[in-house]
Design an enzyme around this catalytic site. Structure first.
Site, mmCIF file in Angstrom:
data_model
loop_
_atom_site.group_PDB
_atom_site.id
_atom_site.type_symbol
_atom_site.label_atom_id
_atom_site.label_comp_id
_atom_site.label_asym_id
_atom_site.label_seq_id
_atom_site.Cartn_x
_atom_site.Cartn_y
_atom_site.Cartn_z
ATOM 1 N N SER A 1 35.026 47.437 31.221
ATOM 2 C CA SER A 1 35.337 47.342 32.646
ATOM 3 C C SER A 1 36.613 48.119 32.957
ATOM 4 O O SER A 1 36.871 49.168 32.369
ATOM 5 C CB SER A 1 35.437 45.870 33.063
ATOM 6 O OG SER A 1 36.378 45.173 32.263
ATOM 7 N N ASP B 1 49.871 45.428 37.335
ATOM 8 C CA ASP B 1 49.581 44.536 38.462
ATOM 9 C C ASP B 1 49.259 43.110 38.023
ATOM 10 O O ASP B 1 48.699 42.335 38.775
ATOM 11 C CB ASP B 1 48.409 45.084 39.269
ATOM 12 C CG ASP B 1 47.113 45.180 38.446
ATOM 13 O OD1 ASP B 1 47.176 44.926 37.216
ATOM 14 O OD2 ASP B 1 46.068 45.500 39.021
ATOM 15 N N HIS C 1 45.954 44.900 34.738
ATOM 16 C CA HIS C 1 45.739 46.184 34.082
ATOM 17 C C HIS C 1 46.985 46.610 33.312
ATOM 18 O O HIS C 1 48.102 46.242 33.656
ATOM 19 C CB HIS C 1 45.325 47.222 35.116
ATOM 20 C CG HIS C 1 44.086 46.821 35.857
ATOM 21 N ND1 HIS C 1 44.126 46.378 37.157
ATOM 22 C CD2 HIS C 1 42.801 46.735 35.451
ATOM 23 C CE1 HIS C 1 42.898 46.062 37.541
ATOM 24 N NE2 HIS C 1 42.077 46.264 36.520
#
Length: 251
Positions: A12, A182, A185
């Site tokens: 992902s 963040d 990530h």
């Protein structure tokens, strides 16, 4: 085109964004230049359920060339809390485990030489997530731990190499501020930890051939020009064999 070993990064957003912020995918691509091709198959927002839908297309069993190594990451999105509307990436833990099992079995069937590494769900910084994304993501560090542990247990059962990212990131005292862009990530510092663990697994694995970047042959070294000729013209360095300063940290 000249054939090199192919390493596929499948997952992902941790995979899709692995070339951003001096990410782990970019570091691997640099280290394996002229030795292996790093192929990015990253899909932001996906969970293991999504991955199963395209598994045969991304990794067809009848492909002329099969990857030498596949690094797989799914779990973070699966671990988010379910939403009453049903509009979330949440996948119940038992289903997640079975999805990852199916992915592992499929990859194992590609070739006797296809090696696999799973990355477990990494830790997250909940406060940073809320600050940047608000309260809509419903992602907790404890939930990530549960999915990470389930992935590790499955890999141990199947004999698949696995990296415990939940624990790895938290080895730094300042992990909450250093490892993320963040809260989810990876920053460049977070990515360095991932690369370190990947290279450790690859170096220590009893795979033939060994897939560590220092063990693979350089492509066309015999026709690389010699540079940095010494003042007396007696010594020179083959450009293909340079040990570049930023690479020396990766053993």
């Amino acid at each position: 085109m000249v054939s090199r070993p192919q390493f596929v990064l499948f997952g992902s957003s941790i995979v899709q964004f692995s070339y951003s912020y001096q990410g782990w995918g970019a570091i691997l691509t640099d280290l394996y230049a002229r030795k292996a091709d790093i192929v990015l198959r990253g899909y932001a927002g996906w969970n293991s359920r999504c991955a199963l839908q395209v598994l045969d297309q991304v990794f067809p069993k009848d492909a002329a060339v099969q990857p030498s190594l596949v690094i797989v990451y799914f779990g973070g999105n699966d671990s988010v809390e379910p939403h009453p509307s049903g509009l979330s990436a949440h996948v119940p833990l038992p289903e997640y485990v079975e999805n990852m099992r199916k992915i592992a079995i499929h990859l194992k069937s590609l070739s006797e030489k296809t090696r696999i590494i799973f990355l477990s769900a990494p830790a997250v910084n909940e406060a940073q997530i809320t600050e940047i994304h608000g309260n809509g993501l419903d992602r907790s560090n404890d939930s990530c731990r549960k999915y990470s542990e389930a992935c590790i247990q499955l890999c141990q059962e199947l004999g698949v190499k696995v990296i415990d990212l939940w624990t790895t990131l938290q080895q730094r005292d300042d992990w909450l501020t250093a490892c993320f862009t963040d809260g989810i990530h990876l920053s460049s510092e977070g990515s360095k930890l991932v690369v370190k663990e990947i290279l450790k697994v690859v170096k220590e694995a009893e795979w033939e051939p060994n897939l560590h970047w220092r063990s693979l042959p350089i492509e066309f070294p015999e026709i690389s020009p010699y540079i940095f000729v010494g003042p007396k013209g007696e010594t020179a360095v083959n450009v293909s064999q340079l040990d570049l300063e930023w690479q020396t940290q990766w053993h």
